[in-house]
Design a protein around this motif. Structure first.
Motif, PDB file in Angstrom:
ATOM      1  N   THR A   1       0.808  -1.218   0.000  1.00 45.00           N
ATOM      2  CA  THR A   1       0.000   0.000   0.000  1.00 45.00           C
ATOM      3  C   THR A   1       0.844   1.272   0.000  1.00 45.00           C
ATOM      4  N   PRO A   2       1.899   1.378   0.834  1.00 44.96           N
ATOM      5  CA  PRO A   2       2.706   2.609   0.831  1.00 44.96           C
ATOM      6  C   PRO A   2       3.342   2.910  -0.527  1.00 44.96           C
ATOM      7  N   VAL A   3       3.767   1.860  -1.217  1.00 42.39           N
ATOM      8  CA  VAL A   3       4.395   2.056  -2.525  1.00 42.39           C
ATOM      9  C   VAL A   3       3.381   2.617  -3.517  1.00 42.39           C
ATOM     10  N   LEU A   4       2.175   2.049  -3.508  1.00 42.97           N
ATOM     11  CA  LEU A   4       1.120   2.539  -4.396  1.00 42.97           C
ATOM     12  C   LEU A   4       0.759   3.987  -4.079  1.00 42.97           C
ATOM     13  N   LEU A   5       0.651   4.289  -2.789  1.00 41.51           N
ATOM     14  CA  LEU A   5       0.303   5.657  -2.402  1.00 41.51           C
ATOM     15  C   LEU A   5       1.360   6.644  -2.859  1.00 41.51           C
ATOM     16  N   GLN A   6       2.622   6.260  -2.747  1.00 41.17           N
ATOM     17  CA  GLN A   6       3.697   7.145  -3.207  1.00 41.17           C
ATOM     18  C   GLN A   6       3.614   7.364  -4.724  1.00 41.17           C
ATOM     19  N   ARG A   7       3.277   6.317  -5.454  1.00 38.08           N
ATOM     20  CA  ARG A   7       3.156   6.452  -6.905  1.00 38.08           C
ATOM     21  C   ARG A   7       2.015   7.391  -7.266  1.00 38.08           C
ATOM     22  N   TYR A   8       0.878   7.207  -6.602  1.00 34.82           N
ATOM     23  CA  TYR A   8      -0.266   8.087  -6.874  1.00 34.82           C
ATOM     24  C   TYR A   8       0.014   9.512  -6.407  1.00 34.82           C
ATOM     25  N   HIS A   9       0.805   9.651  -5.344  1.00 40.79           N
ATOM     26  CA  HIS A   9       1.167  10.982  -4.866  1.00 40.79           C
ATOM     27  C   HIS A   9       1.956  11.752  -5.925  1.00 40.79           C
ATOM     28  N   ARG A  10       2.832  11.054  -6.645  1.00 39.91           N
ATOM     29  CA  ARG A  10       3.605  11.705  -7.709  1.00 39.91           C
ATOM     30  C   ARG A  10       2.734  12.056  -8.907  1.00 39.91           C
ATOM     31  N   GLU A  11       1.730  11.213  -9.175  1.00 40.39           N
ATOM     32  CA  GLU A  11       0.880  11.429 -10.346  1.00 40.39           C
ATOM     33  C   GLU A  11      -0.292  12.373 -10.066  1.00 40.39           C
ATOM     34  N   TRP A  12      -0.658  12.497  -8.815  1.00 39.13           N
ATOM     35  CA  TRP A  12      -1.845  13.267  -8.441  1.00 39.13           C
ATOM     36  C   TRP A  12      -1.430  14.331  -7.421  1.00 39.13           C
ATOM     37  N   PRO A  13      -1.188  15.567  -7.847  1.00 32.63           N
ATOM     38  CA  PRO A  13      -0.650  16.604  -6.959  1.00 32.63           C
ATOM     39  C   PRO A  13      -1.513  16.871  -5.728  1.00 32.63           C
ATOM     40  N   GLU A  14      -2.808  16.655  -5.863  1.00 33.05           N
ATOM     41  CA  GLU A  14      -3.721  16.938  -4.736  1.00 33.05           C
ATOM     42  C   GLU A  14      -3.702  15.854  -3.666  1.00 33.05           C
ATOM     43  N   LEU A  15      -3.028  14.751  -3.935  1.00 26.41           N
ATOM     44  CA  LEU A  15      -2.991  13.652  -2.978  1.00 26.41           C
ATOM     45  C   LEU A  15      -1.865  13.859  -1.977  1.00 26.41           C
ATOM     46  N   ARG A  16      -2.222  13.836  -0.719  1.00 28.16           N
ATOM     47  CA  ARG A  16      -1.259  13.968   0.367  1.00 28.16           C
ATOM     48  C   ARG A  16      -1.268  12.667   1.161  1.00 28.16           C
ATOM     49  N   VAL A  17      -0.103  12.113   1.433  1.00 29.38           N
ATOM     50  CA  VAL A  17      -0.001  10.809   2.094  1.00 29.38           C
ATOM     51  C   VAL A  17       0.523  10.986   3.507  1.00 29.38           C
ATOM     52  N   ILE A  18      -0.174  10.393   4.462  1.00 33.28           N
ATOM     53  CA  ILE A  18       0.271  10.384   5.854  1.00 33.28           C
ATOM     54  C   ILE A  18       0.369   8.941   6.310  1.00 33.28           C
ATOM     55  N   ARG A  19       1.541   8.549   6.815  1.00 30.97           N
ATOM     56  CA  ARG A  19       1.729   7.193   7.320  1.00 30.97           C
ATOM     57  C   ARG A  19       1.846   7.221   8.825  1.00 30.97           C
ATOM     58  N   LEU A  20       1.124   6.356   9.495  1.00 27.27           N
ATOM     59  CA  LEU A  20       1.260   6.204  10.932  1.00 27.27           C
ATOM     60  C   LEU A  20       2.327   5.147  11.210  1.00 27.27           C
ATOM     61  N   ARG A  21       3.105   5.365  12.239  1.00 24.33           N
ATOM     62  CA  ARG A  21       4.236   4.477  12.512  1.00 24.33           C
ATOM     63  C   ARG A  21       3.787   3.063  12.872  1.00 24.33           C
ATOM     64  N   ALA A  22       2.632   2.941  13.471  1.00 22.35           N
ATOM     65  CA  ALA A  22       2.070   1.636  13.808  1.00 22.35           C
ATOM     66  C   ALA A  22       0.561   1.706  13.655  1.00 22.35           C
ATOM     67  N   ASN A  23      -0.070   0.556  13.538  1.00 17.69           N
ATOM     68  CA  ASN A  23      -1.521   0.513  13.404  1.00 17.69           C
ATOM     69  C   ASN A  23      -2.168   1.101  14.648  1.00 17.69           C
ATOM     70  N   ALA A  24      -2.967   2.152  14.454  1.00 19.52           N
ATOM     71  CA  ALA A  24      -3.596   2.848  15.576  1.00 19.52           C
ATOM     72  C   ALA A  24      -5.085   2.584  15.664  1.00 19.52           C
ATOM     73  N   GLY A  25      -5.654   1.939  14.648  1.00 19.71           N
ATOM     74  CA  GLY A  25      -7.086   1.682  14.655  1.00 19.71           C
ATOM     75  C   GLY A  25      -7.835   2.645  13.754  1.00 19.71           C
ATOM     76  N   HIS A  26      -9.046   2.230  13.391  1.00 13.19           N
ATOM     77  CA  HIS A  26      -9.853   2.968  12.424  1.00 13.19           C
ATOM     78  C   HIS A  26     -10.159   4.390  12.883  1.00 13.19           C
ATOM     79  N   GLN A  27     -10.677   4.548  14.106  1.00 15.07           N
ATOM     80  CA  GLN A  27     -11.064   5.866  14.587  1.00 15.07           C
ATOM     81  C   GLN A  27      -9.850   6.782  14.770  1.00 15.07           C
TER      82      GLN A  27
END
Length: 313
Positions: free
Chosen positions: A35-61
């Protein structure tokens, strides 16, 4: 991971078609696939896309909360990446909010036939219970697909609680709102990682975060137990006076087991509230941001995406 291309394919045309600039905040919540690799690719292709990664799974909410903190738009829409909530409804939400001047537009599932019978029944039971215990402002069958104004988002972000349940917190604010109906769709790809355990945890968090009823139930159980104990004492005294007492262990075991069960239940309910107080006193953040494409560039990490679409100035 499989759903991301489908999400981008449907979400981007909808947002491009709205007469305003926008930003998409994709929160990557601790997945272990590509997933992170795909998000980075879309981030380069789609200027309006901003990616935030959490260091560990924090849960849905917590992941949604991370997106709300990072959002900068005048309006913010929260939506899961599984496409069960159709992105095409965002335009109707945005139009409704601006035309009617409301702060919140809830997406209400008018048709849940694509969900399993078990999920439909448990969801109905959840909303009925929440309504009975004091969360009556929450629209029935409204999950986490909603549009919020900047004032609403700022109000939510200012709340100190870490284990917030947004589907109950947002209605509790009492801001002017409307609803938009839509048909719940089948998950576009992959399988849900939201297990029965997560659902039970959400229900428990919901109950203890919006209502004092569990504590009052403990009080009532204690009061009823005292009355029953008093009646038993009166009965024992009268029986002893008239000489009709019969020694036996059944009544003793029954009484001890019954009151023991009530005491344990009360201790459990009290423990839930004490535990929440303890967590709040610790002041531990609900999530840690490892990467934000708006401020820095780094190597992709792991995570599962929850998308937030926000229209901004």
């Amino acid at each position: 991971m499989d759903v991301l291309p489908l999400l981008v394919e449907r979400l981007r045309p909808v947002l491009d078609g709205i007469d305003t600039t926008y930003e998409v905040v994709a929160v990557d919540d601790g997945s272990a696939d590509a997933t992170p690799v795909l998000l980075q690719r879309y981030h380069r292709e789609w200027p309006e896309l901003r990616v935030i990664r959490l260091r560990a799974n924090a849960g849905h909410q917590a992941a949604i909360s991370a997106g709300l903190v990072a959002s900068r738009g005048d309006y913010v829409v929260t939506i899961d990446a599984d496409l069960q909530d159709p992105p095409e409804t965002i335009e109707e939400m945005f139009t409704t909010a601006r035309a009617e001047g409301v702060d919140v537009v809830y997406g209400v599932r008018s048709d849940r036939s694509t969900d399993s019978v078990f999920k439909r029944q448990t969801a109905n039971a959840y909303y009925k219970i929440m309504s009975r215990i004091g969360a009556g402002n929450a629209p029935g069958s409204a999950g986490d697909f909603r549009l919020m104004s900047r004032a609403t988002v700022d109000a939510v972000n200012s709340l100190p609680e870490h284990h917030r349940v947004l589907r109950l917190v947002v209605p509790a604010l009492g801001f002017p709102s409307r609803t938009v109906s839509y048909k719940r769709e089948v998950r576009a790809a992959g399988s849900s990682k939201y297990s029965l355990g997560h659902m039970l945890q959400l229900s428990l968090d919901s109950m203890t975060s919006v209502s004092m009823l569990p504590l009052r139930l403990a009080t009532w159980f204690g009061l009823i137990g005292s009355l029953v104990a008093g009646a038993l004492v009166c009965y024992a005294v009268v029986a002893d006076i008239v000489g009709s007492t019969t020694p036996g262990w059944t009544s003793i075991v029954t009484a001890v087991a019954g009151f023991g069960a009530v005491q344990l239940l009360c201790l459990g309910l009290l423990g839930e509230y004490v535990g929440r107080t303890y967590i709040m006193m610790q002041g531990r953040p609900a999530y840690f941001v490892a990467y934000d494409s708006a401020t820095a560039e780094s190597e992709p990490d792991e995570a599962s995406a929850t998308a937030l679409a926000g229209a901004r100035r």
